[in-house]
Scaffold this active site. Structure first.
Site, PDB file in Angstrom:
ATOM      1  N   MET A 121      35.841  -7.925 -28.998  1.00  0.00           N
ATOM      2  CA  MET A 121      37.290  -7.863 -28.908  1.00  0.00           C
ATOM      3  C   MET A 121      37.700  -6.552 -28.231  1.00  0.00           C
ATOM      4  O   MET A 121      36.946  -5.582 -28.236  1.00  0.00           O
ATOM      5  CB  MET A 121      37.911  -7.899 -30.313  1.00  0.00           C
ATOM      6  CG  MET A 121      37.410  -9.028 -31.186  1.00  0.00           C
ATOM      7  SD  MET A 121      37.962 -10.640 -30.608  1.00  0.00           S
ATOM      8  CE  MET A 121      39.703 -10.538 -31.022  1.00  0.00           C
TER       9      MET A 121
ATOM     10  N   GLY B 157      43.619  -8.655 -28.316  1.00  0.00           N
ATOM     11  CA  GLY B 157      44.356  -9.400 -29.320  1.00  0.00           C
ATOM     12  C   GLY B 157      44.019 -10.868 -29.364  1.00  0.00           C
ATOM     13  O   GLY B 157      44.832 -11.670 -29.828  1.00  0.00           O
ATOM     14  N   CYS B 158      42.875 -11.287 -28.878  1.00  0.00           N
ATOM     15  CA  CYS B 158      42.505 -12.699 -28.941  1.00  0.00           C
ATOM     16  C   CYS B 158      42.543 -13.158 -30.385  1.00  0.00           C
ATOM     17  O   CYS B 158      41.958 -12.532 -31.257  1.00  0.00           O
ATOM     18  CB  CYS B 158      41.106 -12.892 -28.373  1.00  0.00           C
ATOM     19  SG  CYS B 158      40.470 -14.568 -28.543  1.00  0.00           S
ATOM     20  N   GLY B 159      43.213 -14.269 -30.651  1.00  0.00           N
ATOM     21  CA  GLY B 159      43.403 -14.687 -32.024  1.00  0.00           C
ATOM     22  C   GLY B 159      42.498 -15.802 -32.487  1.00  0.00           C
ATOM     23  O   GLY B 159      42.398 -16.064 -33.678  1.00  0.00           O
TER      24      GLY B 159
ATOM     25  N   CYS C  86      39.074 -16.377 -31.336  1.00  0.00           N
ATOM     26  CA  CYS C  86      37.692 -16.234 -30.925  1.00  0.00           C
ATOM     27  C   CYS C  86      36.776 -16.853 -31.971  1.00  0.00           C
ATOM     28  O   CYS C  86      36.970 -16.681 -33.165  1.00  0.00           O
ATOM     29  CB  CYS C  86      37.330 -14.761 -30.744  1.00  0.00           C
ATOM     30  SG  CYS C  86      38.097 -14.027 -29.295  1.00  0.00           S
TER      31      CYS C  86
END
Length: 280
Positions: free
Chosen positions: A47, A112-114, A116
């Site tokens: 991340m 900020g990938c929510g 993954c």
């Protein structure tokens, strides 16, 4: 309530052009690093995030992703600086390691990938946990809670460039607040702080300084809070997901009021509005 601003931001030189004039000076900007989450020697996700409160982030991400159900399922956690990033090395109990072995893979996520770690649309949109009866609040308490965040957002005060997630109860006020350049990371850090502290979440509310998307509703459902409040507008999918999870979704919370989108039965409306500064 959070790590030192000095570890999460930098003072840089800059030139500014305003009103037809050039000036020289400095500005504080947030740090962003690659954060690799590893379990028992294998990388699960990479991340981009702010390098503070990393123990909370590691535990919270693991909890939100379903890789652990309790903080003590992480037998050890080591934070190791490597070239161009930081590794959050976790060793799980044998039972959780076996469970995770089937899911483990290398994933690269943007800031900020929510979501993954998911492989299908069905998994991404799986039914959230039901939060149950939950707690009820007055409109004054909503205003008090969201207004109390600004003074604790030290990194955002310095940079005006990060999101915050907080947990508030009527008895204690803000129990924990975490910040990050990624809004999902901020909520994961909050989840980690609450999980590590064995905080009972059914009596409080989650507060967010960002817009409200479906991933944030899913993470709040996992935390177990029945009310979530944000300063911006929710997506339609976020509202549908909150309805299904039994979450009271409150958004557009500003210094003059707010809007309730789902399960309004938990909110009683009073006539006195307590005005507080809302952080950018």
């Amino acid at each position: 309530m959070s790590a030192s601003v000095s570890t999460a931001s930098h003072i840089v030189d800059r030139q500014a052009w305003r009103e037809d004039r050039v000036s020289h000076g400095t500005r504080s900007i947030p740090e962003e690093r690659a954060l690799a989450l590893t379990y028992n020697g294998g990388t699960y996700a990479v991340m981009m995030g702010t390098p503070c409160d990393l123990e909370d982030f590691a535990i919270g991400f693991s909890f939100s992703a379903g890789n652990i159900t309790r903080a003590d399922e992480v037998e050890s956690l080591e934070i190791v600086e490597v070239e161009n990033g930081t590794e959050l090395r976790m060793w799980l109990t044998p039972a959780r390691a076996g469970y995770l072995r089937e899911r483990r893979r290398l994933i690269a996520g943007p800031t900020g990938c929510g979501l993954c770690g998911v492989e299908s649309i069905a998994e991404a949109l799986k039914a959230p946990a039901d939060v149950g009866t939950g707690a009820a609040f007055s409109s004054d308490q909503i205003m008090e809670a969201i207004g109390s965040m600004a003074a604790l957002q030290t990194l955002n005060t310095a940079t005006r460039a990060v999101h915050a997630a907080a947990f508030w109860t009527p008895k204690e006020g803000i129990v924990a607040l975490r910040e990050d350049v990624g809004r999902h990371n901020a909520l994961d850090k909050l989840a980690g702080a609450l999980t590590r502290g064995n905080v009972r979440t059914e009596s409080g509310m989650v507060l967010l300084t960002s817009r409200m998307s479906v991933e944030l509703v899913q993470k709040t459902a996992t935390i177990g809070a029945s009310v979530m409040v944000a300063v911006s507008v929710p997506t339609a999918l976020a509202a549908r997901t909150a309805e299904a999870a039994g979450i009271t979704l409150i958004a557009i919370a500003r210094d003059d009021g707010f809007e309730v989108f789902t399960h309004p039965h938990r909110i009683s409306f009073t006539h006195t509005v307590r005005r507080h500064p809302i952080a950018d």
